[in-house]
Each structure stands twice: as structure tokens, then as C-alpha cells.
Design a protein around this motif. Structure first.
Motif, PDB file in Angstrom:
ATOM      1  N   ARG A 232     -38.143  94.268  79.671  1.00  0.00           N
ATOM      2  CA  ARG A 232     -38.744  94.159  81.210  1.00  0.00           C
ATOM      3  C   ARG A 232     -39.232  92.690  81.154  1.00  0.00           C
ATOM      4  NH1 ARG A 232     -40.781  99.995  83.543  1.00  0.00           N
ATOM      5  NH2 ARG A 232     -38.841 100.756  83.194  1.00  0.00           N
ATOM      6  N   HIS A 233     -38.773  91.573  80.549  1.00  0.00           N
ATOM      7  CA  HIS A 233     -39.272  90.253  80.732  1.00  0.00           C
ATOM      8  C   HIS A 233     -38.812  89.877  82.019  1.00  0.00           C
ATOM      9  CE1 HIS A 233     -41.242  89.222  77.069  1.00  0.00           C
ATOM     10  NE2 HIS A 233     -40.208  90.039  76.474  1.00  0.00           N
ATOM     11  N   PRO A 234     -39.535  89.500  83.084  1.00  0.00           N
ATOM     12  CA  PRO A 234     -38.842  89.269  84.510  1.00  0.00           C
ATOM     13  C   PRO A 234     -38.080  87.933  84.674  1.00  0.00           C
ATOM     14  CG  PRO A 234     -41.331  88.844  84.450  1.00  0.00           C
ATOM     15  CD  PRO A 234     -40.788  89.416  83.167  1.00  0.00           C
ATOM     16  N   ILE A 235     -38.559  86.863  83.708  1.00  0.00           N
ATOM     17  CA  ILE A 235     -37.852  85.591  83.810  1.00  0.00           C
ATOM     18  C   ILE A 235     -37.540  85.085  82.343  1.00  0.00           C
ATOM     19  CG2 ILE A 235     -38.001  83.162  84.537  1.00  0.00           C
ATOM     20  CD1 ILE A 235     -40.297  83.933  86.330  1.00  0.00           C
ATOM     21  N   ILE A 236     -36.139  84.807  82.043  1.00  0.00           N
ATOM     22  CA  ILE A 236     -35.824  84.660  80.787  1.00  0.00           C
ATOM     23  C   ILE A 236     -35.169  83.016  80.907  1.00  0.00           C
ATOM     24  CG2 ILE A 236     -34.198  84.864  78.985  1.00  0.00           C
ATOM     25  CD1 ILE A 236     -34.326  87.997  79.913  1.00  0.00           C
ATOM     26  N   LEU A 237     -35.675  82.288  80.190  1.00  0.00           N
ATOM     27  CA  LEU A 237     -35.159  80.942  80.162  1.00  0.00           C
ATOM     28  C   LEU A 237     -34.284  80.858  79.080  1.00  0.00           C
ATOM     29  CD1 LEU A 237     -35.158  77.740  81.109  1.00  0.00           C
ATOM     30  CD2 LEU A 237     -36.785  77.560  79.307  1.00  0.00           C
ATOM     31  N   LEU A 238     -32.789  80.578  79.191  1.00  0.00           N
ATOM     32  CA  LEU A 238     -31.885  80.602  78.372  1.00  0.00           C
ATOM     33  C   LEU A 238     -31.455  79.248  78.180  1.00  0.00           C
ATOM     34  CD1 LEU A 238     -28.934  83.078  78.245  1.00  0.00           C
ATOM     35  CD2 LEU A 238     -28.548  80.676  77.542  1.00  0.00           C
ATOM     36  N   ARG A 239     -31.816  78.697  76.901  1.00  0.00           N
ATOM     37  CA  ARG A 239     -31.613  77.368  76.458  1.00  0.00           C
ATOM     38  C   ARG A 239     -30.202  77.096  76.050  1.00  0.00           C
ATOM     39  NH1 ARG A 239     -35.841  74.408  74.818  1.00  0.00           N
ATOM     40  NH2 ARG A 239     -34.174  72.859  74.327  1.00  0.00           N
ATOM     41  N   THR A 240     -29.115  76.313  76.358  1.00  0.00           N
ATOM     42  CA  THR A 240     -28.114  76.269  75.947  1.00  0.00           C
ATOM     43  C   THR A 240     -27.337  75.133  76.451  1.00  0.00           C
ATOM     44  OG1 THR A 240     -25.746  77.254  75.562  1.00  0.00           O
ATOM     45  CG2 THR A 240     -26.880  77.783  77.703  1.00  0.00           C
ATOM     46  N   LEU A 241     -26.285  74.479  75.795  1.00  0.00           N
ATOM     47  CA  LEU A 241     -25.416  73.306  76.553  1.00  0.00           C
ATOM     48  C   LEU A 241     -24.077  74.038  76.901  1.00  0.00           C
ATOM     49  CD1 LEU A 241     -26.139  70.486  73.646  1.00  0.00           C
ATOM     50  CD2 LEU A 241     -26.813  70.549  76.367  1.00  0.00           C
ATOM     51  N   GLU A 242     -23.901  75.269  76.657  1.00  0.00           N
ATOM     52  CA  GLU A 242     -22.725  75.860  76.701  1.00  0.00           C
ATOM     53  C   GLU A 242     -22.864  76.990  77.862  1.00  0.00           C
ATOM     54  OE1 GLU A 242     -20.260  76.234  72.949  1.00  0.00           O
ATOM     55  OE2 GLU A 242     -22.169  76.544  72.196  1.00  0.00           O
ATOM     56  N   GLU A 243     -22.706  76.478  79.293  1.00  0.00           N
ATOM     57  CA  GLU A 243     -22.743  77.571  80.288  1.00  0.00           C
ATOM     58  C   GLU A 243     -21.704  78.818  80.190  1.00  0.00           C
ATOM     59  OE1 GLU A 243     -22.668  76.172  84.065  1.00  0.00           O
ATOM     60  OE2 GLU A 243     -24.936  75.277  84.032  1.00  0.00           O
ATOM     61  N   GLU A 244     -20.554  78.512  79.846  1.00  0.00           N
ATOM     62  CA  GLU A 244     -19.391  79.224  79.672  1.00  0.00           C
ATOM     63  C   GLU A 244     -19.843  80.577  78.578  1.00  0.00           C
ATOM     64  OE1 GLU A 244     -16.159  76.835  79.199  1.00  0.00           O
ATOM     65  OE2 GLU A 244     -15.669  77.070  81.217  1.00  0.00           O
TER      66      GLU A 244
ATOM     67  N   LEU B 212     -41.566  87.423  92.859  1.00  0.00           N
ATOM     68  CA  LEU B 212     -40.610  88.401  92.332  1.00  0.00           C
ATOM     69  C   LEU B 212     -41.109  88.677  90.714  1.00  0.00           C
ATOM     70  CD1 LEU B 212     -37.137  86.497  93.036  1.00  0.00           C
ATOM     71  CD2 LEU B 212     -37.956  88.813  93.708  1.00  0.00           C
ATOM     72  N   ALA B 213     -41.708  87.815  89.996  1.00  0.00           N
ATOM     73  CA  ALA B 213     -41.828  88.079  88.575  1.00  0.00           C
ATOM     74  C   ALA B 213     -42.789  89.553  88.469  1.00  0.00           C
ATOM     75  CB  ALA B 213     -42.769  86.956  88.193  1.00  0.00           C
ATOM     76  N   PRO B 214     -43.911  89.730  89.061  1.00  0.00           N
ATOM     77  CA  PRO B 214     -44.508  91.397  88.816  1.00  0.00           C
ATOM     78  C   PRO B 214     -43.631  92.130  89.461  1.00  0.00           C
ATOM     79  CG  PRO B 214     -45.471  89.820  90.866  1.00  0.00           C
ATOM     80  CD  PRO B 214     -44.745  88.964  89.981  1.00  0.00           C
ATOM     81  N   GLN B 215     -42.725  92.028  90.561  1.00  0.00           N
ATOM     82  CA  GLN B 215     -41.760  93.115  90.913  1.00  0.00           C
ATOM     83  C   GLN B 215     -40.787  93.439  89.691  1.00  0.00           C
ATOM     84  OE1 GLN B 215     -40.117  92.388  94.592  1.00  0.00           O
ATOM     85  NE2 GLN B 215     -41.713  91.065  95.441  1.00  0.00           N
ATOM     86  N   PHE B 216     -40.294  92.336  89.024  1.00  0.00           N
ATOM     87  CA  PHE B 216     -39.148  92.480  88.179  1.00  0.00           C
ATOM     88  C   PHE B 216     -39.772  93.101  86.935  1.00  0.00           C
ATOM     89  CE2 PHE B 216     -35.387  89.622  89.008  1.00  0.00           C
ATOM     90  CZ  PHE B 216     -35.185  90.301  90.746  1.00  0.00           C
ATOM     91  N   ALA B 217     -41.265  92.985  86.609  1.00  0.00           N
ATOM     92  CA  ALA B 217     -41.822  93.386  85.275  1.00  0.00           C
ATOM     93  C   ALA B 217     -41.884  94.786  85.466  1.00  0.00           C
ATOM     94  CB  ALA B 217     -43.028  92.640  85.285  1.00  0.00           C
TER      95      ALA B 217
ATOM     96  N   LEU C 189     -34.311  88.026  85.858  1.00  0.00           N
ATOM     97  CA  LEU C 189     -33.944  86.761  86.224  1.00  0.00           C
ATOM     98  C   LEU C 189     -33.932  85.717  85.104  1.00  0.00           C
ATOM     99  CD1 LEU C 189     -33.472  84.914  89.098  1.00  0.00           C
ATOM    100  CD2 LEU C 189     -35.706  83.989  88.551  1.00  0.00           C
ATOM    101  N   ILE C 190     -32.362  85.313  84.811  1.00  0.00           N
ATOM    102  CA  ILE C 190     -32.129  84.409  83.623  1.00  0.00           C
ATOM    103  C   ILE C 190     -31.908  82.989  84.402  1.00  0.00           C
ATOM    104  CG2 ILE C 190     -30.388  84.101  81.775  1.00  0.00           C
ATOM    105  CD1 ILE C 190     -29.977  86.900  81.737  1.00  0.00           C
ATOM    106  N   ILE C 191     -32.753  82.060  83.676  1.00  0.00           N
ATOM    107  CA  ILE C 191     -32.308  80.808  84.152  1.00  0.00           C
ATOM    108  C   ILE C 191     -31.659  79.887  82.939  1.00  0.00           C
ATOM    109  CG2 ILE C 191     -33.670  78.678  84.993  1.00  0.00           C
ATOM    110  CD1 ILE C 191     -35.897  80.322  86.033  1.00  0.00           C
ATOM    111  N   LEU C 192     -30.727  79.076  83.416  1.00  0.00           N
ATOM    112  CA  LEU C 192     -29.938  78.486  82.380  1.00  0.00           C
ATOM    113  C   LEU C 192     -30.441  77.126  82.316  1.00  0.00           C
ATOM    114  CD1 LEU C 192     -26.384  79.572  82.533  1.00  0.00           C
ATOM    115  CD2 LEU C 192     -28.235  80.789  81.165  1.00  0.00           C
ATOM    116  N   SER C 193     -30.681  76.556  81.169  1.00  0.00           N
ATOM    117  CA  SER C 193     -31.267  75.042  81.126  1.00  0.00           C
ATOM    118  C   SER C 193     -30.764  74.474  79.926  1.00  0.00           C
ATOM    119  CB  SER C 193     -32.791  74.965  81.168  1.00  0.00           C
ATOM    120  OG  SER C 193     -33.274  73.648  80.989  1.00  0.00           O
ATOM    121  N   ALA C 194     -30.432  73.057  79.836  1.00  0.00           N
ATOM    122  CA  ALA C 194     -29.892  72.420  78.645  1.00  0.00           C
ATOM    123  C   ALA C 194     -31.204  72.033  77.467  1.00  0.00           C
ATOM    124  CB  ALA C 194     -28.962  71.531  78.836  1.00  0.00           C
TER     125      ALA C 194
END
Length: 301
Positions: A21-33, A128-133, A139-144
Motif C-alpha cells: 500500500r505505498h500510495p506513490i511509487i517512483l519507477l526509475r527507468t529509461l525504458e518506458e516500454e 490522493l496519497a492518504p486515500q491510496f494508503a 500511483l506509479i510515476i515514471l522518470s528517467a
């Protein structure tokens, strides 16, 4: 899209973050696909509907009725988010639409990092964060690259790194490239097992797309994959690495025979040679990861 089987440990790690139940996850990658395929597989396993947002398309449901691979239980859970896709192209509106959708789900935002300076976006994320928890909603946020989170949001964020392809995945890329190009009827693969392993090792450190590009270039230059392609592949890798501007790739052109003295070190390395082979790894041997040479200045380190 690069065809490869994702590392099970990576799937398990992301699955654990969502189930925890991590409400926000930062997914670090250069490969979106690759990231999208991984997330889709995890959502299938958790029986969770998936939605993806981009600034061009807005918030789109990935749970299409015509998707033959979709678990019917997910289709039953996948209610559309509020508003039309064209009305959710701004980050603030997309997050507002997510807030109105009840039930579990995973929401992937691909272009959100650049929007974090918008007070409305920050406010929506904080709401949103406390609701998702409190449920299986992430909520997964993609970032290089790394993200400079506002202090009030940082405590809600867990970071997940999508690792570069491992040896097994690189071998799949080589195999798939050969099979794809061999359909022309001209490509020939003439590698010994040792040469094949050397070729796969040469691709280490590249993304899936970069590895595919490198192997394709090596093959199409002479319609074959053989020992002559090994130095050619290293040159392609050198080009790719140099474009990033952070590292300099130097292909080794010397051996231990060119090093004077250090007989104890040479013997130590020779005894551990099998740790670098496929047979050694199957047997359970671990390849040496580093070496510390200690001595006064001028002693030959």
C-alpha cells in the motif's frame, strides 16, 4: 517493443510495493516500454485494473474488452475514470478523475515529473496519497532520473529502480534478433558457445533497445553473426556509451601476458577463471566482483 522475459525478482519487488500500500511509487527507468510490460504483468497477477496517463492522450484504461490476454476478473473491476480521455490531458484533471474513481487500481503517470511545480498537481497528490494508503491503489510515476520532491510529498513516495537487462535477458535479445533477421533467409549465426557468451557479455550495461540496436547493426553489416562481429559490437557499444557523455568505454586490447610480475595475482585470477563461464555459474561459482591492490607507491600495482 523489446521482447524479453522480465526478471522475476523485479516483478516480485514491484508487487510487494503495491501490496504494501505505498500510495506513490517512483519507477526509475529509461525504458518506458519495459516498465509498462512489467506493470501490466504485476496488475494481472494482483487482479488490478490499470490506467496510463500521458500529456498527449490523457488518462486511458488499459483494460480493453478486446484484450484476449486480460483476466476477465480485471475487466469486471475496470470502471472507466471520470471524464473523457480528451478532458484528462492536464495532470491536475487526470488526478481529479482518479480521485473520483472508487475501488482498487494502478495508475501510471508517464509525464508527471515536469508538472510537479504546479500547485494544483501537488495539492491533488497530497489529497490522493492518504486515500491510496488505505487500499490497494497505487500511483506509479515514471522518470528517467531522480526527482526533487516537494518536502510535503516526499514521505509518501517509494522508489523502484528498473534494472538494466541481465545476462539471461540479453541472451534473449540476441536470440530474438537472430530469429527476426534470419527470416530473410540470408543471416547465418556461426558462433562457438564461448564466443556467444562473450557477445552477450559485451552487451552488458545497455538498455534493451540499445542492445537490440547494437546486435542488429552487427548482423546486417555482413548478414552473419560470427567471431568477426565481436570487435564490431564493442565499437557500436562505444558509440552508444560516448553519446551519453558520462562514461568513456575502452575496449581491452591487452592480456595478463602484457603485465610484468604479479605472479601471485595472475595465479589467483587463473584459478578463478571458471567463475566467469556458463558452466561455472551453473555449478554455483560466483565470479569475482572486485580486487584491491595494496602497496607503497612504485611497487608495481
Amino acid at each position: 517493443m523489446v521482447a524479453m522475459t522480465e526478471n522475476p525478482s523485479q516483478s516480485a519487488e514491484l508487487l510487494l510495493l503495491i501490496r504494501s500500500r505505498h500510495p506513490i511509487i517512483l519507477l526509475r527507468t529509461l525504458e518506458e516500454e519495459r516498465a509498462e510490460v512489467l506493470i501490466q504483468n504485476v496488475c494481472q497477477e494482483l487482479i488490478l485494473p490499470l490506467f496510463i496517463w500521458t500529456v498527449t492522450d490523457g488518462l486511458v484504461s488499459m483494460n480493453r474488452a478486446n484484450n484476449d490476454d486480460l483476466d476477465p476478473r480485471i475487466a469486471a473491476l475496470a470502471e472507466s475514470v471520470g471524464g473523457k480521455e480528451s478532458e484528462t490531458r492536464t495532470a491536475a484533471r487526470a488526478l481529479a478523475a482518479v480521485a473520483t474513481r472508487p475501488g482498487e487500481g494502478v495508475y501510471v503517470f508517464k509525464d508527471l515529473v515536469s508538472q510537479l511545480t504546479d500547485p494544483a498537481v501537488r495539492r491533488r497528490l497530497l489529497d490522493l496519497a492518504p486515500q491510496f494508503a488505505t487500499g490497494t491503489r497505487s500511483l506509479i510515476i515514471l522518470s528517467a532520473g531522480p526527482v526533487d520532491w516537494p518536502a510535503e510529498l516526499e514521505r509518501w513516495v517509494a522508489t523502484f529502480h528498473l534494472k538494466l537487462p541481465d545476462e539471461r535477458q540479453l541472451a534473449e535479445i540476441v536470440r530474438d534478433a537472430c530469429q527476426s533477421l534470419s527470416k530473410t533467409g540470408r543471416v547465418k549465426a556461426e558462433l562457438t558457445r564461448s564466443q556467444y557468451q562473450q557477445l552477450v557479455n559485451s552487451l552488458r550495461g545497455l538498455t534493451g533497445y540499445e542492445a537490440t540496436l547494437a546486435i542488429n547493426r552487427a548482423i546486417v553489416e555482413d548478414d552473419r553473426l560470427d567471431a568477426d562481429d565481436l570487435p564490431r559490437l564493442l565499437n557500436v557499444k562505444k558509440e552508444i556509451v560516448s553519446r551519453k557523455g558520462l562514461l568513456e568505454f575502452i575496449a581491452p586490447d591487452q592480456s595478463l601476458r602484457d603485465v610484468g610480475g604479479l605472479e601471485n595475482l595472475k595465479n589467483w585470477l587463473e584459478r578463478r577463471r571458471t567463475g566467469y563461464t556458463v558452466e561455472g555459474r551453473k555449478f554455483g561459482l560466483t565470479a569475482p566482483r572486485g580486487l584491491l591492490l595494496l602497496g607503497v607507491q612504485g611497487c608495481g600495482k
